[in-house]
Design a protein around this motif. Structure first.
Motif, PDB file in Angstrom:
ATOM      1  N   LEU A  30       0.848  -1.195   0.000  1.00  0.00           N
ATOM      2  CA  LEU A  30       0.000   0.000   0.000  1.00  0.00           C
ATOM      3  C   LEU A  30       0.882   1.243   0.000  1.00  0.00           C
ATOM      4  O   LEU A  30       1.668   1.452   0.921  1.00  0.00           O
ATOM      5  N   GLY A  62      -2.868   5.011  -3.580  1.00  0.00           N
ATOM      6  CA  GLY A  62      -4.095   5.403  -2.876  1.00  0.00           C
ATOM      7  C   GLY A  62      -5.108   6.016  -3.824  1.00  0.00           C
ATOM      8  O   GLY A  62      -6.129   5.400  -4.163  1.00  0.00           O
ATOM      9  N   ILE A 123       3.568  -1.371   3.874  1.00  0.00           N
ATOM     10  CA  ILE A 123       2.952  -0.039   3.829  1.00  0.00           C
ATOM     11  C   ILE A 123       4.011   1.060   3.761  1.00  0.00           C
ATOM     12  O   ILE A 123       4.937   1.067   4.579  1.00  0.00           O
ATOM     13  N   VAL A 125       2.897   4.875   3.392  1.00  0.00           N
ATOM     14  CA  VAL A 125       1.894   5.900   3.077  1.00  0.00           C
ATOM     15  C   VAL A 125       2.249   7.227   3.737  1.00  0.00           C
ATOM     16  O   VAL A 125       1.414   8.142   3.760  1.00  0.00           O
ATOM     17  N   GLY A 129      -0.526   9.304   6.319  1.00  0.00           N
ATOM     18  CA  GLY A 129      -1.432   8.254   5.865  1.00  0.00           C
ATOM     19  C   GLY A 129      -1.970   7.359   6.971  1.00  0.00           C
ATOM     20  O   GLY A 129      -2.816   6.494   6.710  1.00  0.00           O
ATOM     21  N   THR A 159      -5.938   4.096   4.963  1.00  0.00           N
ATOM     22  CA  THR A 159      -5.055   2.921   4.966  1.00  0.00           C
ATOM     23  C   THR A 159      -5.448   1.948   6.070  1.00  0.00           C
ATOM     24  O   THR A 159      -5.526   0.730   5.838  1.00  0.00           O
ATOM     25  N   ARG A 162      -8.545   0.180   5.081  1.00  0.00           N
ATOM     26  CA  ARG A 162      -8.301  -0.848   4.046  1.00  0.00           C
ATOM     27  C   ARG A 162      -7.668  -2.093   4.657  1.00  0.00           C
ATOM     28  O   ARG A 162      -8.027  -3.219   4.304  1.00  0.00           O
TER      29      ARG A 162
END
Ligand code: CS2
Length: 486
Positions: A30, A62, A123, A125, A129, A159, A162
């Motif tokens: 992600l 994203g 991840i 982000v 994020g 995030t 998700r």
């Protein structure tokens, strides 16, 4: 003759880190930004070149379509352009098996997390994020996207949403254990991610909550990791350089410094690539490395970016070349950050500091002050309050940390030129508003941004107010000189 577009058939073989992408997707990533593409993707491609395995990466952006679309058009290939004053090289990781945009294909993302072949969700982000409230670092239950994800009547947009919805789908599919690996600059990033996931799950209706919590506790691990590579945003100059070096057109190359470091805790629920054969360090002592990096590199980076932007510098190398900024950085490192951490036994502190200055001075990268200075509210929350409190509890005011906060507030809250104006920050409007009320409001700003405990130390907030005043009246050099004299 026109230059061919980068793709499976046009990529020069000598540039490939591995001959062909893996057949199976073992990792859902992600955050398909530059950092992931120059860091985890490179370490993973090298690990697979050493020991092959089912660890292809599905990259998930994203909202932005630019990277995912270009990567698809290029058969998922892109170049990593390593640059230093000594020259540049370009390599192609070739480790992705797909590229998606979560906002457009939300179900595909949840399905990918639930797929039996997927065994790791990684991840990147950025701090922003993780949808935490900076002052408490708890999940921001007041933020509308978080509330919407908790209601669950539309596909998740955050995030954490998700991840939790993906884990829920995985649990229901009976697809087995999985690892969630944060590769962002959060202290104890695995622990913080686990906590945010737990906080989100705790808000779900009881019937969903209990089962998912139990499953997460037994089937999901959240190792901590420290990631380190300076990766600027892509410009046309980088595209031109890749064209020159590889003879192909790449719309989305990634510039990066030669240095790259990754330290991971070995707590994987269902296996992992052999990253230890590709420059990663697997150790139980990740936290010591995280604090080292988060405070020495990132904390000082913020100070350099804010002082630099206030002094008219577009780039970090330009800023660190100013003697007063290099002095402030040196003092921040030695007086304010180093005493708050334990340097891992394998690291020589003086060598580490020297390498930081060398990396910041890398003029071939064009790393911009606005990039490091953006999202300061969420970044500084990870970098400044804990070390500041360690000094304040011992009765000392950390001058360079006060200067960091003052320079940040000056950049965000006043009209101070193009570099500061280009910094984006979710707290910008509030800061402008607070700053209009004058320096007397600093206690309140520190409270809202960095928490009540730091705001309760009036010796610190008073010093921030004094330095802010100096910044406004006499500029960054005078404020840095004052902070350096105490
Ligand atoms: C920087 C980091 O933008 C920032 O806040 O401090 O992105 C830094 O370049 C990386 O963490 C280096 O590993």
């Amino acid at each position: 003759m026109t230059t061919p577009r980068l793709g499976a058939d046009s990529v020069p073989a000598h540039a490939l880190l591995r001959p062909a992408p893996p057949e199976r997707t073992g990792i859902v990533h992600l955050g398909l930004g530059n950092f992931h593409r120059a860091h985890q993707a490179v370490h993973t491609a090298r690990a697979l070149a050493h020991t092959d395995g089912p660890w292809g990466i599905l990259g998930v952006a994203g909202n932005s379509t630019s990277v995912a679309t270009a990567m698809r058009e290029q058969d998922l290939r892109y170049a990593v352009l390593e640059s230093s004053p000594a020259g540049s090289t370009a390599t192609v990781p070739g480790v992705h098996t797909g590229a998606l945009v979560a906002a457009h294909e939300p179900a595909a993302v949840l399905d990918a997390i639930a797929a039996p072949d997927t065994r790791i969700v990684t991840i990147t982000v950025t701090e922003h994020g993780y949808t935490y409230a900076p002052s408490t670092r708890a999940l921001d239950l007041d933020a509308e996207p978080v509330r919407a994800d908790l209601r669950g009547d539309a596909p998740p947009r955050t995030t954490i949403g998700r991840i939790v919805r993906g884990l829920q789908r995985r649990m229901r599919a009976g697809a087995g254990p999985i690892t969630v690996l944060s590769c962002d600059n959060l202290g104890g990033n695995g622990r913080q991610t686990a906590r945010l996931v737990r906080e989100f799950t705790a808000e779900l209706p009881a019937a969903e909550r209990e089962e998912l919590q139990r499953w997460t506790d037994t089937a999901v691990t959240f190792p901590n990791s420290m990631v380190d590579r300076i990766v600027p945003a892509t410009t046309d100059a980088h595209r031109a350089e890749v064209r020159e070096l590889l003879g192909v057109r790449d719309a989305v190359p990634v510039p990066a410094e030669p240095f790259s470091m990754w330290v991971l805790e070995d707590d994987f629920a269902a296996g992992r690539p052999a990253w230890e054969h590709a420059g990663a360090l697997i150790t139980d002592d990740v936290e010591a490395y995280e604090l080292l990096k988060l405070r020495l590199l990132n904390g000082t980076h913020s100070l350099i970016a804010y002082l630099g932007a206030l002094d008219g510098c577009d780039t970090i190398p330009e800023a660190i070349a100013r003697p007063f900024i290099a002095d402030a950085a040196d003092r921040a490192l030695r007086a304010d950050y180093l005493p708050t951490l334990t340097v891992p036994a394998a690291v020589d502190a003086e060598d580490y500091l020297a390498s930081l200055f060398e990396r910041w001075a890398n003029s071939a990268l064009g790393h911009r002050t606005r990039q490091v200075g953006s999202d300061g509210s969420v970044k500084l929350a990870q970098r400044v309050p804990d070390p500041a409190l360690a000094h304040l509890r011992a009765g000392r005011v950390p001058q360079q940390l006060a200067l960091t906060v003052a320079a940040y507030l000056r950049c965000l809250g006043a009209e101070t030129g193009p570099h500061a104006a280009a910094m984006s920050d979710p707290a910008r409007e509030s800061i402008v508003d607070w700053m209009r009320r004058g320096s007397s409001d600093v206690d309140r700003i520190v409270d809202r941004l960095f928490g009540a405990e730091l705001a309760g130390h009036t010796a610190f907030t008073g010093r921030v107010a004094e330095l802010l005043d100096l910044l406004a009246r006499h500029g960054p050099k005078a404020a840095a000189a004052e902070a350096g004299s105490s």
